[in-house]
Design a protein around this motif. Structure first.
Motif, PDB file in Angstrom:
ATOM      1  N   ALA A   1       0.823  -1.212   0.000  1.00 56.57           N
ATOM      2  CA  ALA A   1       0.000   0.000   0.000  1.00 56.57           C
ATOM      3  C   ALA A   1       0.857   1.261   0.000  1.00 56.57           C
ATOM      4  O   ALA A   1       0.618   2.179  -0.793  1.00 56.57           O
ATOM      5  N   ILE A   2       1.861   1.321   0.881  1.00 56.12           N
ATOM      6  CA  ILE A   2       2.616   2.577   1.021  1.00 56.12           C
ATOM      7  C   ILE A   2       3.547   2.821  -0.164  1.00 56.12           C
ATOM      8  O   ILE A   2       3.956   3.965  -0.399  1.00 56.12           O
ATOM      9  N   TYR A   3       3.888   1.771  -0.930  1.00 52.63           N
ATOM     10  CA  TYR A   3       4.702   1.976  -2.126  1.00 52.63           C
ATOM     11  C   TYR A   3       3.842   2.173  -3.378  1.00 52.63           C
ATOM     12  O   TYR A   3       4.296   2.716  -4.368  1.00 52.63           O
ATOM     13  N   CYS A   4       2.596   1.713  -3.313  1.00 52.50           N
ATOM     14  CA  CYS A   4       1.702   1.870  -4.461  1.00 52.50           C
ATOM     15  C   CYS A   4       1.070   3.266  -4.500  1.00 52.50           C
ATOM     16  O   CYS A   4       0.931   3.856  -5.564  1.00 52.50           O
ATOM     17  N   PHE A   5       0.690   3.788  -3.326  1.00 50.42           N
ATOM     18  CA  PHE A   5      -0.015   5.068  -3.257  1.00 50.42           C
ATOM     19  C   PHE A   5       0.807   6.108  -2.498  1.00 50.42           C
ATOM     20  O   PHE A   5       1.543   5.766  -1.570  1.00 50.42           O
ATOM     21  N   ARG A   6       0.652   7.359  -2.881  1.00 49.22           N
ATOM     22  CA  ARG A   6       1.286   8.449  -2.142  1.00 49.22           C
ATOM     23  C   ARG A   6       0.684   8.540  -0.741  1.00 49.22           C
ATOM     24  O   ARG A   6      -0.494   8.244  -0.538  1.00 49.22           O
ATOM     25  N   ASN A   7       1.514   8.991   0.196  1.00 44.69           N
ATOM     26  CA  ASN A   7       1.057   9.082   1.583  1.00 44.69           C
ATOM     27  C   ASN A   7      -0.205   9.926   1.727  1.00 44.69           C
ATOM     28  O   ASN A   7      -1.114   9.585   2.490  1.00 44.69           O
ATOM     29  N   ASP A   8      -0.274  11.038   0.977  1.00 42.78           N
ATOM     30  CA  ASP A   8      -1.410  11.942   1.129  1.00 42.78           C
ATOM     31  C   ASP A   8      -2.672  11.435   0.443  1.00 42.78           C
ATOM     32  O   ASP A   8      -3.742  12.032   0.597  1.00 42.78           O
ATOM     33  N   THR A   9      -2.577  10.369  -0.332  1.00 40.74           N
ATOM     34  CA  THR A   9      -3.770   9.822  -0.984  1.00 40.74           C
ATOM     35  C   THR A   9      -4.282   8.555  -0.302  1.00 40.74           C
ATOM     36  O   THR A   9      -5.371   8.084  -0.643  1.00 40.74           O
ATOM     37  N   LEU A  10      -3.511   7.995   0.635  1.00 41.07           N
ATOM     38  CA  LEU A  10      -3.986   6.803   1.342  1.00 41.07           C
ATOM     39  C   LEU A  10      -5.175   7.168   2.220  1.00 41.07           C
ATOM     40  O   LEU A  10      -5.123   8.113   3.005  1.00 41.07           O
ATOM     41  N   MET A  11      -6.254   6.393   2.083  1.00 36.24           N
ATOM     42  CA  MET A  11      -7.482   6.661   2.818  1.00 36.24           C
ATOM     43  C   MET A  11      -7.443   5.953   4.171  1.00 36.24           C
ATOM     44  O   MET A  11      -6.740   4.958   4.359  1.00 36.24           O
ATOM     45  N   ASP A  12      -8.235   6.469   5.124  1.00 41.53           N
ATOM     46  CA  ASP A  12      -8.357   5.806   6.429  1.00 41.53           C
ATOM     47  C   ASP A  12      -8.812   4.361   6.255  1.00 41.53           C
ATOM     48  O   ASP A  12      -8.334   3.461   6.945  1.00 41.53           O
ATOM     49  N   MET A  13      -9.774   4.160   5.358  1.00 41.57           N
ATOM     50  CA  MET A  13     -10.244   2.809   5.018  1.00 41.57           C
ATOM     51  C   MET A  13      -9.596   2.428   3.687  1.00 41.57           C
ATOM     52  O   MET A  13      -9.975   2.937   2.641  1.00 41.57           O
TER      53      MET A  13
END
Length: 498
Positions: A327-339
């Motif tokens: 998850a953290i390598y696929c998506f930018r930190n600011d776009t990761l959702m709480d869920m």
């Protein structure tokens, strides 16, 4: 969980028990872990995840040990009762042992020779054959203050659980159905930051849509709190199947995106400001201690139960690491959702509409089936806490008051906030800390002390924890209390900066 001895249920093999435990632990908390990983940094997150997994395994073995000690005491009480009945039949005197023996285990141990118990099969006296819930163990090994503190901790944890569930479903529905562009379920997770005051449909704001969904959720599932509900075998199978399809899909989709060179994530190594929420999320994500009696007791062969539990924790650690790192390598930190499921509702990530909707609405289906069960469990704990021997509740209190005080507080919390990461973090850091660390440590200490007094210092519990030295109990207690102080100080300092 309300604290009684219940039927063991149908027996199953150790490996089936391993699967059940895996399914219990890997739940809603796992969906909030990627965001917590990104917030705290990958190295800090990995170290804390490994350490908290180890601590959770240790306290799990403490609970198993306490279960064996509780079974031994119950077995001993029945043997004493049978012996008293036999003596009453053979004696013409009006004075029996029951006039001398007191209800407390310590005092009975001083009046009845222990050797008679040991001769009658001490090798099997610690066999776990009856399901003794944590509330019953607390009543057996704790004093009145300890029992009340136990129920207080359980109740606070269950309130947190219900608040998380009550917020997660409306959040998922709002994110999937609301879009300022009108392109439903295609803009979630594309990096656009939405405010609660942004429009959803016409004049309806996103926060209004969230609260409408919360009201519908409460009206549909809230009434179950006023009745008795029971999780069916087929419901468990369906929700477990949906959970694993969703988790595997998310991992595969993230790996495909990384493999194609479309990864956007550049996680930091460490961010100390994110440790508070990460700690709570990790504690919440390893929570199983309160349900161990229901999982362990039906296992047919318990000789190597601690090794099976260790294998479960290793698999869970590997799974959490895989899910979070992809998850953290696929998506930018600011776009990761709480869920985390909501990151896969963007058309650019997944072109197949069915998969987008399935992952986006996945929490709605699984959480909705668990909400009534948790609510009834909380209601029963309230009843047990205030119950007095021989007393009964008036109909209004039993059918209206207890369900109402169960349902209203978590719905109010969900109405005020839908910050799932904070809800999970606070629930895990406080009530979860007590259930996962402090209560098991005290159960292990008190059950060992009680076992020595009742059965003698030479008696060995066959399910004694591998962490049998008192040092480990002291270590867990110091760690648990330190966590309370650290999390509280972190919250105070964070608020003072605002």
């Amino acid at each position: 969980m309300a604290g009684g001895i219940t039927d063991t249920g149908e027996l199953y093999s150790p490996y089936v028990g391993l699967v059940y435990m895996f399914n219990l632990i890997v739940g809603t908390g796992a969906l909030t872990m990627p965001k917590a990983f990104a917030t705290a940094g990958w190295l800090v997150s990995l170290i804390l995840l490994l350490f908290l997994g180890f601590m959770s395994y240790m306290t799990t073995t403490f609970v198993v040990e306490a279960m064996a000690a509780a079974n031994a005491q119950l077995r001993w009480k029945r043997m004493e009762k049978r012996k008293e009945d036999d003596e009453d039949e053979d004696s013409s005197s009006g004075v029996s042992d029951s006039d001398v023996l007191l209800q407390d285990g310590y005092e009975r141990a001083e009046t009845r020779p222990i050797l008679s118990i040991q001769r009658r099969g001490s090798a099997n006296i610690f066999e776990i054959t009856e399901r003794v819930e944590m509330g019953q163990m607390a009543s057996m090994f704790f004093n009145k203050v300890g029992v009340n503190l136990f129920y207080f901790c359980i109740i606070i944890y269950l309130y947190g659980d219900l608040a998380i569930y009550a917020a997660a479903v409306p959040v998922s529905l709002m994110q999937v159905t609301c879009s300022v562009t009108g392109n439903h379920s295609c803009s979630v997770g594309d990096g656009t930051k939405y405010n609660d005051t942004d429009k959803c449909w016409g004049p309806i704001r996103r926060i209004d849509a969230y609260r409408l969904y919360l009201a519908a959720f409460t009206l549909l599932l809230g009434p179950f709190t006023f009745f008795n509900v029971q999780k069916t075998k087929y419901l468990q199978i369906m929700t477990s199947l949906m959970r694993w399809i969703a988790f595997i899909l998310m991992i595969i989709l993230a790996l495909i995106r990384i493999g194609r060179g479309q990864a956007e994530g550049h996680p930091s190594v460490a961010q100390l400001s994110g440790i508070r929420n990460l700690f709570g999320v990790c504690v919440y994500s390893f929570m199983c201690q309160h349900s161990l009696p229901s999982l362990i007791t039906p296992i047919s062969k318990k000789k190597h139960v601690n090794k099976l539990v260790l294998l479960d924790y290793i698999l869970i650690l590997a799974f959490y690491s895989l899910l979070s790192f992809t998850a953290i390598y696929c998506f930018r930190n600011d776009t990761l959702m709480d869920m985390y499921t909501l990151n896969f509702t963007n058309c650019e990530i997944i072109s197949v509409a069915f998969i987008r909707y399935f992952l986006g609405l996945f929490p709605v289906f699984t959480i909705s089936t668990n909400f009534p069960i948790i609510a009834v469990t909380l209601r029963n704990n309230w009843k047990t806490l205030f119950h007095r021997e021989g007393g009964t509740y008036p109909w209004v209190v039993d059918r209206i008051v207890f369900p109402a005080i169960t349902l209203i507080p978590p719905v109010l919390v969900a109405f005020c906030t839908h910050d799932l990461e904070s809800l999970v973090g606070i629930t895990g850091a406080y009530a979860g800390n007590g259930i996962q660390y402090l209560i098991p440590a005290f159960l292990a200490y008190c059950s060992r002390k009680d076992t020595q007094l009742v059965f003698g210092s030479g008696t060995v519990n066959k399910h004694l924890s591998p962490f049998r030295h008192t040092f480990w109990i002291v270590f867990v207690l110091i760690w648990g209390f330190s966590c309370f102080v650290f999390v509280t100080a972190n919250i105070v300092l964070s608020e003072s900066k605002l």
